[in-house]
Design a protein around this motif. Structure first.
Motif, mmCIF file in Angstrom:
data_model
loop_
_atom_site.group_PDB
_atom_site.id
_atom_site.type_symbol
_atom_site.label_atom_id
_atom_site.label_comp_id
_atom_site.label_asym_id
_atom_site.label_seq_id
_atom_site.Cartn_x
_atom_site.Cartn_y
_atom_site.Cartn_z
ATOM 1 N N MET A 214 4.916 16.758 4.215
ATOM 2 C CA MET A 214 4.904 15.368 3.405
ATOM 3 C C MET A 214 4.242 14.400 4.167
ATOM 4 S SD MET A 214 8.096 13.565 1.627
ATOM 5 C CE MET A 214 7.982 14.183 -0.159
ATOM 6 N N ASP A 215 3.555 13.699 3.463
ATOM 7 C CA ASP A 215 2.667 12.587 4.352
ATOM 8 C C ASP A 215 3.784 11.307 4.275
ATOM 9 O OD1 ASP A 215 -0.005 13.607 4.350
ATOM 10 O OD2 ASP A 215 -0.331 13.243 2.186
ATOM 11 N N VAL A 216 3.306 10.384 5.342
ATOM 12 C CA VAL A 216 4.116 9.429 5.749
ATOM 13 C C VAL A 216 3.377 8.135 5.461
ATOM 14 C CG1 VAL A 216 5.636 7.971 7.451
ATOM 15 C CG2 VAL A 216 5.768 10.552 7.269
ATOM 16 N N PHE A 217 3.919 7.062 4.654
ATOM 17 C CA PHE A 217 3.066 5.863 4.546
ATOM 18 C C PHE A 217 3.977 4.513 4.972
ATOM 19 C CE2 PHE A 217 0.524 8.606 2.040
ATOM 20 C CZ PHE A 217 -0.435 8.043 1.650
ATOM 21 N N ILE A 218 3.208 3.603 5.502
ATOM 22 C CA ILE A 218 3.869 2.303 5.628
ATOM 23 C C ILE A 218 3.747 1.213 4.301
ATOM 24 C CG2 ILE A 218 3.992 0.328 7.157
ATOM 25 C CD1 ILE A 218 2.985 2.440 9.511
ATOM 26 N N VAL B 47 11.470 8.595 -0.327
ATOM 27 C CA VAL B 47 10.275 9.130 -0.992
ATOM 28 C C VAL B 47 10.037 8.159 -2.316
ATOM 29 C CG1 VAL B 47 9.706 11.263 -2.349
ATOM 30 C CG2 VAL B 47 11.043 11.335 -0.288
ATOM 31 N N LYS B 48 8.775 8.093 -2.498
ATOM 32 C CA LYS B 48 8.200 7.325 -3.601
ATOM 33 C C LYS B 48 6.898 8.191 -4.037
ATOM 34 C CE LYS B 48 8.660 2.333 -3.142
ATOM 35 N NZ LYS B 48 8.056 1.127 -2.788
ATOM 36 N N LYS B 49 6.928 8.077 -5.509
ATOM 37 C CA LYS B 49 5.293 8.520 -5.989
ATOM 38 C C LYS B 49 4.551 7.295 -6.141
ATOM 39 C CE LYS B 49 4.357 11.414 -9.885
ATOM 40 N NZ LYS B 49 4.810 12.368 -9.233
ATOM 41 N N ILE B 50 3.457 7.815 -5.253
ATOM 42 C CA ILE B 50 2.447 6.569 -5.427
ATOM 43 C C ILE B 50 1.080 7.055 -5.792
ATOM 44 C CG2 ILE B 50 3.215 5.363 -3.411
ATOM 45 C CD1 ILE B 50 1.161 6.557 -1.480
ATOM 46 N N ASN B 51 0.320 6.116 -6.319
ATOM 47 C CA ASN B 51 -1.119 6.270 -7.197
ATOM 48 C C ASN B 51 -2.283 6.031 -6.144
ATOM 49 O OD1 ASN B 51 0.121 7.176 -9.585
ATOM 50 N ND2 ASN B 51 0.311 5.160 -10.269
ATOM 51 N N PHE B 52 -3.175 6.910 -6.119
ATOM 52 C CA PHE B 52 -4.424 6.529 -5.369
ATOM 53 C C PHE B 52 -5.504 6.298 -6.171
ATOM 54 C CE2 PHE B 52 -1.559 9.548 -3.087
ATOM 55 C CZ PHE B 52 -1.403 8.949 -1.924
ATOM 56 N N PHE B 53 -6.082 5.179 -6.003
ATOM 57 C CA PHE B 53 -7.377 4.413 -6.803
ATOM 58 C C PHE B 53 -8.453 4.618 -5.865
ATOM 59 C CE2 PHE B 53 -3.507 2.772 -8.611
ATOM 60 C CZ PHE B 53 -3.534 2.775 -9.796
ATOM 61 N N ASP B 54 -9.681 4.739 -6.496
ATOM 62 C CA ASP B 54 -10.809 4.740 -5.913
ATOM 63 C C ASP B 54 -11.266 3.291 -5.381
ATOM 64 O OD1 ASP B 54 -13.364 5.825 -4.647
ATOM 65 O OD2 ASP B 54 -14.597 5.162 -6.664
ATOM 66 N N SER B 55 -10.768 2.112 -6.177
ATOM 67 C CA SER B 55 -11.163 0.852 -5.919
ATOM 68 C C SER B 55 -9.882 0.063 -6.318
ATOM 69 C CB SER B 55 -12.397 0.305 -6.334
ATOM 70 O OG SER B 55 -12.338 0.118 -7.690
ATOM 71 N N SER B 56 -9.975 -1.311 -5.872
ATOM 72 C CA SER B 56 -8.653 -1.864 -6.534
ATOM 73 C C SER B 56 -8.936 -2.460 -7.746
ATOM 74 C CB SER B 56 -8.568 -3.034 -5.564
ATOM 75 O OG SER B 56 -9.897 -4.141 -5.736
ATOM 76 N N SER B 57 -10.052 -2.517 -8.392
ATOM 77 C CA SER B 57 -10.320 -2.645 -9.771
ATOM 78 C C SER B 57 -10.423 -1.656 -10.892
ATOM 79 C CB SER B 57 -11.578 -3.145 -9.974
ATOM 80 O OG SER B 57 -12.619 -2.250 -9.601
ATOM 81 N N ASP C 224 1.031 11.291 -5.519
ATOM 82 C CA ASP C 224 1.875 12.267 -4.859
ATOM 83 C C ASP C 224 3.128 11.634 -4.588
ATOM 84 O OD1 ASP C 224 2.371 14.508 -3.478
ATOM 85 O OD2 ASP C 224 0.970 14.031 -1.723
ATOM 86 N N ASP C 225 3.984 12.564 -4.215
ATOM 87 C CA ASP C 225 5.408 11.916 -3.759
ATOM 88 C C ASP C 225 5.143 11.767 -2.168
ATOM 89 O OD1 ASP C 225 6.588 11.854 -6.024
ATOM 90 O OD2 ASP C 225 7.220 13.733 -5.981
ATOM 91 N N VAL C 226 5.432 10.719 -1.497
ATOM 92 C CA VAL C 226 5.336 10.413 -0.073
ATOM 93 C C VAL C 226 6.346 9.687 0.514
ATOM 94 C CG1 VAL C 226 2.881 10.407 -0.179
ATOM 95 C CG2 VAL C 226 4.192 8.338 -0.379
ATOM 96 N N PHE C 227 6.606 9.911 1.864
ATOM 97 C CA PHE C 227 7.668 9.080 2.386
ATOM 98 C C PHE C 227 7.471 7.940 2.836
ATOM 99 C CE2 PHE C 227 10.687 8.427 6.102
ATOM 100 C CZ PHE C 227 11.714 8.677 5.529
#
Length: 64
Positions: free
Chosen positions: A17-21, A38-48, A56-59
């Motif tokens: 599992m990946d760890v994020f700050i 653990v949180k589900k986070i979204n990944f975007f190509d750009s802020s817009s 993904d679910d990450v810590f």
């Protein structure tokens, strides 16, 4: 958060599992971790972008 509390929080999590700050919430150079979960986070190509490329679910370690 203490080392003991952190060990308890991650004891059942998978090794891969990946760890994020989370975002900084204070002006200090260092902040105390107050939550770790653990949180589900979204990944975007750009802020817009409105549609995430993936999620993904990450810590996540956070000051709050």
């Amino acid at each position: 958060m203490t080392i003991k509390q952190l060990k308890q929080a991650i004891s059942d999590l998978p090794d891969h599992m990946d760890v994020f700050i989370g975002e900084k919430s204070t002006e200090f150079g260092y902040g105390l971790v107050n939550t770790a979960k653990v949180k589900k986070i979204n990944f975007f190509d750009s802020s817009s972008d409105e549609t995430p490329l993936a999620s993904d679910d990450v810590f996540v370690l956070e000051e709050e």
